[in-house]
Enzyme design. Structure first.
Site, PDB file in Angstrom:
ATOM      1  N   HIS A 256      -4.727  -0.184  17.093  1.00  0.00           N
ATOM      2  CA  HIS A 256      -5.515  -0.792  17.575  1.00  0.00           C
ATOM      3  C   HIS A 256      -6.397   0.107  18.391  1.00  0.00           C
ATOM      4  O   HIS A 256      -5.473   1.585  19.211  1.00  0.00           O
ATOM      5  CB  HIS A 256      -4.670  -2.339  18.568  1.00  0.00           C
ATOM      6  CG  HIS A 256      -5.773  -2.803  19.143  1.00  0.00           C
ATOM      7  ND1 HIS A 256      -6.542  -2.930  20.681  1.00  0.00           N
ATOM      8  CD2 HIS A 256      -6.216  -4.674  18.917  1.00  0.00           C
ATOM      9  CE1 HIS A 256      -7.150  -3.899  20.599  1.00  0.00           C
ATOM     10  NE2 HIS A 256      -6.688  -4.866  19.819  1.00  0.00           N
ATOM     11  N   ASP A 308      -2.445  -9.555  14.368  1.00  0.00           N
ATOM     12  CA  ASP A 308      -2.976 -10.155  12.909  1.00  0.00           C
ATOM     13  C   ASP A 308      -1.175 -10.301  12.023  1.00  0.00           C
ATOM     14  O   ASP A 308      -1.589 -10.436  10.936  1.00  0.00           O
ATOM     15  CB  ASP A 308      -4.303  -9.235  12.287  1.00  0.00           C
ATOM     16  CG  ASP A 308      -5.209  -9.119  13.020  1.00  0.00           C
ATOM     17  OD1 ASP A 308      -5.595 -10.952  13.206  1.00  0.00           O
ATOM     18  OD2 ASP A 308      -6.176  -8.593  13.248  1.00  0.00           O
TER      19      ASP A 308
HETATM   20  C1  LIG Z   1      -7.922  -1.487  14.387  1.00  0.00           C
HETATM   21  C2  LIG Z   1      -8.450   0.199  14.111  1.00  0.00           C
HETATM   22  C3  LIG Z   1      -9.412  -0.450  12.708  1.00  0.00           C
HETATM   23  C4  LIG Z   1      -8.482   0.852  15.266  1.00  0.00           C
HETATM   24  O1  LIG Z   1      -8.626   1.747  14.819  1.00  0.00           O
HETATM   25  P1  LIG Z   1      -9.288   3.499  14.889  1.00  0.00           P
HETATM   26  O2  LIG Z   1      -9.385   3.086  17.310  1.00  0.00           O
HETATM   27  O3  LIG Z   1     -10.522   3.926  15.171  1.00  0.00           O
HETATM   28  O4  LIG Z   1      -7.673   4.532  14.898  1.00  0.00           O
HETATM   29  P2  LIG Z   1      -7.493   5.707  14.764  1.00  0.00           P
HETATM   30  O5  LIG Z   1      -9.388   5.790  13.363  1.00  0.00           O
HETATM   31  O6  LIG Z   1      -8.800   7.089  15.491  1.00  0.00           O
HETATM   32  O7  LIG Z   1      -6.373   6.023  14.311  1.00  0.00           O
HETATM   33  C5  LIG Z   1      -5.853   6.940  14.505  1.00  0.00           C
HETATM   34  C6  LIG Z   1      -4.477   7.575  13.998  1.00  0.00           C
HETATM   35  O8  LIG Z   1      -4.076   6.297  13.108  1.00  0.00           O
HETATM   36  C7  LIG Z   1      -4.205   6.163  11.666  1.00  0.00           C
HETATM   37  N1  LIG Z   1      -4.079   4.855  11.895  1.00  0.00           N
HETATM   38  C8  LIG Z   1      -5.425   3.602  12.455  1.00  0.00           C
HETATM   39  N2  LIG Z   1      -4.250   2.651  11.956  1.00  0.00           N
HETATM   40  C9  LIG Z   1      -3.754   2.639  10.731  1.00  0.00           C
HETATM   41  C10 LIG Z   1      -2.997   1.847   9.838  1.00  0.00           C
HETATM   42  N3  LIG Z   1      -3.084   0.386  10.334  1.00  0.00           N
HETATM   43  N4  LIG Z   1      -2.156   2.107   9.041  1.00  0.00           N
HETATM   44  C11 LIG Z   1      -1.561   3.938   9.135  1.00  0.00           C
HETATM   45  N5  LIG Z   1      -2.387   4.319   9.890  1.00  0.00           N
HETATM   46  C12 LIG Z   1      -3.069   4.009  10.947  1.00  0.00           C
HETATM   47  C13 LIG Z   1      -5.044   6.730  11.396  1.00  0.00           C
HETATM   48  O9  LIG Z   1      -5.408   7.349  10.641  1.00  0.00           O
HETATM   49  C14 LIG Z   1      -5.389   7.600  12.432  1.00  0.00           C
HETATM   50  O10 LIG Z   1      -4.602   8.910  11.825  1.00  0.00           O
HETATM   51  P3  LIG Z   1      -5.102  10.273  11.540  1.00  0.00           P
HETATM   52  O11 LIG Z   1      -4.799  10.583  13.980  1.00  0.00           O
HETATM   53  O12 LIG Z   1      -3.584  10.699  11.670  1.00  0.00           O
HETATM   54  O13 LIG Z   1      -5.734  10.372  11.122  1.00  0.00           O
HETATM   55  C15 LIG Z   1      -7.175   0.564  12.820  1.00  0.00           C
HETATM   56  O14 LIG Z   1      -5.826   1.039  13.892  1.00  0.00           O
HETATM   57  C16 LIG Z   1      -7.144  -0.096  11.573  1.00  0.00           C
HETATM   58  O15 LIG Z   1      -7.484   0.555   9.995  1.00  0.00           O
HETATM   59  N6  LIG Z   1      -5.987  -1.296  11.405  1.00  0.00           N
HETATM   60  C17 LIG Z   1      -5.397  -2.085  10.543  1.00  0.00           C
HETATM   61  C18 LIG Z   1      -6.657  -2.638  10.281  1.00  0.00           C
HETATM   62  C19 LIG Z   1      -6.208  -4.411  11.406  1.00  0.00           C
HETATM   63  O16 LIG Z   1      -5.570  -5.013  11.687  1.00  0.00           O
HETATM   64  N7  LIG Z   1      -7.028  -4.573  11.976  1.00  0.00           N
HETATM   65  C20 LIG Z   1      -7.206  -5.650  13.393  1.00  0.00           C
HETATM   66  C21 LIG Z   1      -7.131  -5.040  14.290  1.00  0.00           C
HETATM   67  S1  LIG Z   1      -6.633  -6.230  15.918  1.00  0.00           S
END
Ligand SMILES: CC(C)(COP(=O)(O)OP(=O)(O)OC[C@H]1O[C@@H](n2cnc3c(N)ncnc32)[C@H](O)[C@@H]1OP(=O)(O)O)[C@@H](O)C(=O)NCCC(=O)NCCS
Length: 372
Positions: A256, A308
């Site tokens: 998140h 979720d």
């Molecule tokens: C929610 C989300 C988009 C937030 O993204 P964000 O704040 O931009 O997070 P980041 O892209 O900076 O991720 C930080 C690190 O965690 C990892 N990461 C984040 N969410 C991840 C996930 N669901 N699965 C695996 N790795 C994940 C990223 O790959 C990154 O790793 P790295 O530093 O080794 O490259 C992201 O966590 C995600 O894609 N989650 C899955 C989709 C989801 O459940 N969405 C609903 C949100 S309520």
């Protein structure tokens, strides 16, 4: 120009009195956990829209207006029936909300009273749209909305044709409360941007649905179920997560933007709801698989589940198809989106940020005839 914040991470983009993610999650000052324990979704929707919890009389009036609003123009029902069968429910919902604007006498009014009226109408209409599309595409008749039932019970009974048990009703109620608002998340910010141009509430909510459906946002709850069902037993969780990490695959339901150092409070409360709901051996096995995946994700990536993660199991236990999960989220978030549109338009300034330009430096134009 300031340094670019990738994904606007950490950027304060405005003020709101509706909800905050500081210290857990609070709606208008009330802790999510208290609302989930004791309030109904209708009370929470009222709170978000009006700023205060309703008295018994105010709630009765609100429920009466909602019930009256649960009428959808026949032309919109026909549209839902005629959209191609392959259209996902969330896309059909987006189209139908946009179409509803054409039948709302106040569609283009942006004053407070008109916005509030339209917000309440939409809150009542959206469950009808979702249920109508669901049943009509299965060749079933639409189930009538029942004003005597709670929002959650009525929603489930319009979808399934049966009045739910008190336990199922409460579980849905809790999930809707959790989904109702979340500060400046992507879809809410989208709705506020639309509202800031002076556009109308239906347009802002339509845009909110468009932003919500993405798999990084509300669309994740549908992907969570696929993920869970593809893991056969708790013992396979570690291999599954390691493979996903090796392929740089993101696991839906984890991570998140804001809840990084602290758990997502919605995931915490709804995990308990899932525990209470699970009774069959298949449901209990899915809970165990979910626990194992959570433990492995924490130990390998230090990532926690988001809202979720439990809602996918919760909605499955309520007998809902996966394609309905994101529309359920949208039905609840209409309350939050609308509250934000009202707040934005009460004290509006056009939202127009700048960008750091990374394109070519100024260069001489070459007329077509000289470009060869
Ligand atoms: C929610 C989300 C988009 C937030 O993204 P964000 O704040 O931009 O997070 P980041 O892209 O900076 O991720 C930080 C690190 O965690 C990892 N990461 C984040 N969410 C991840 C996930 N669901 N699965 C695996 N790795 C994940 C990223 O790959 C990154 O790793 P790295 O530093 O080794 O490259 C992201 O966590 C995600 O894609 N989650 C899955 C989709 C989801 O459940 N969405 C609903 C949100 S309520």
């Amino acid at each position: 120009m300031n340094k670019t914040a990738s994904g606007l991470d950490g950027l304060i983009a405005g003020e709101t009195a509706i909800s905050t993610l500081d210290h857990g999650l609070h709606y208008r000052g009330y802790a999510l956990e208290d609302l989930v324990r004791d309030a109904t979704f209708t009370e929470v929707a009222y709170l978000l829209l009006h700023g205060e919890l309703p008295t018994q009389e105010a709630l009765a009036d609100f429920r009466a207006i909602l019930a009256e609003a649960a009428e959808v123009p026949p032309a919109v029902v026909q549209l839902l029936q005629e959209l191609p069968l392959h259209i996902a429910p969330i896309d059909a919902l987006r189209t139908a909300i946009s179409a509803l604007a054409h039948f709302d006498e106040q569609a283009n009014e942006t004053g407070d009273t008109a916005n509030l009226g339209k917000a309440i109408r939409l809150l009542g209409q959206v469950p009808v749209l979702i249920a109508a599309r669901h049943r009509l595409t299965r060749g079933e008749e639409m189930a009538d909305s029942d004003p005597e039932l709670s929002f959650a019970s009525n929603f489930l009974s319009m979808l399934t044709g049966q009045i739910p048990t008190a336990r199922d009703e409460r579980a849905l109620e809790q999930s809707l409360i959790c989904y109702a608002d979340l500060e400046f998340n992507a879809s809410t910010f989208t709705a506020r941007i639309v509202a800031s141009t002076g556009s109308d509430l239906h347009s802002a909510i339509t845009a909110g649905v468009a932003a919500l459906k993405g798999p990084l946002h509300g669309g994740a709850n549908e992907d969570v179920l696929d993920l869970l069902l593809s893991v056969e037993s708790p013992s396979q969780a570690e291999k599954f997560v390691r493979d996903a990490i090796a392929k740089k695959r993101r696991l839906a339901g984890f991570g998140h933007r804001i809840y990084r150092d602290h758990p997502d409070p919605r995931a915490v409360v709804l995990k308990d709801t899932c525990r209470d709901l699970a009774t069959s051996s298949e449901q209990l096995r899915l809970e165990e698989i979910a626990d194992s995946l959570e433990a492995v994700m924490w130990s390998l990536k230090q990532l926690r589940p988001n809202v979720d993660w439990p809602t996918a199991r919760l909605y499955r236990m309520l007998g809902l198809d996966a394609e309905l999960f994101t529309p359920m989220f949208a039905a609840a978030r209409v309350a939050g989106w609308s509250a934000h549109v009202l707040e934005q338009q009460r004290d509006n300034r056009l939202i127009t940020p700048r960008a750091t330009y990374v394109g070519p430096a100024p260069r001489a134009f070459v007329p077509l005839r000289e470009r060869g």
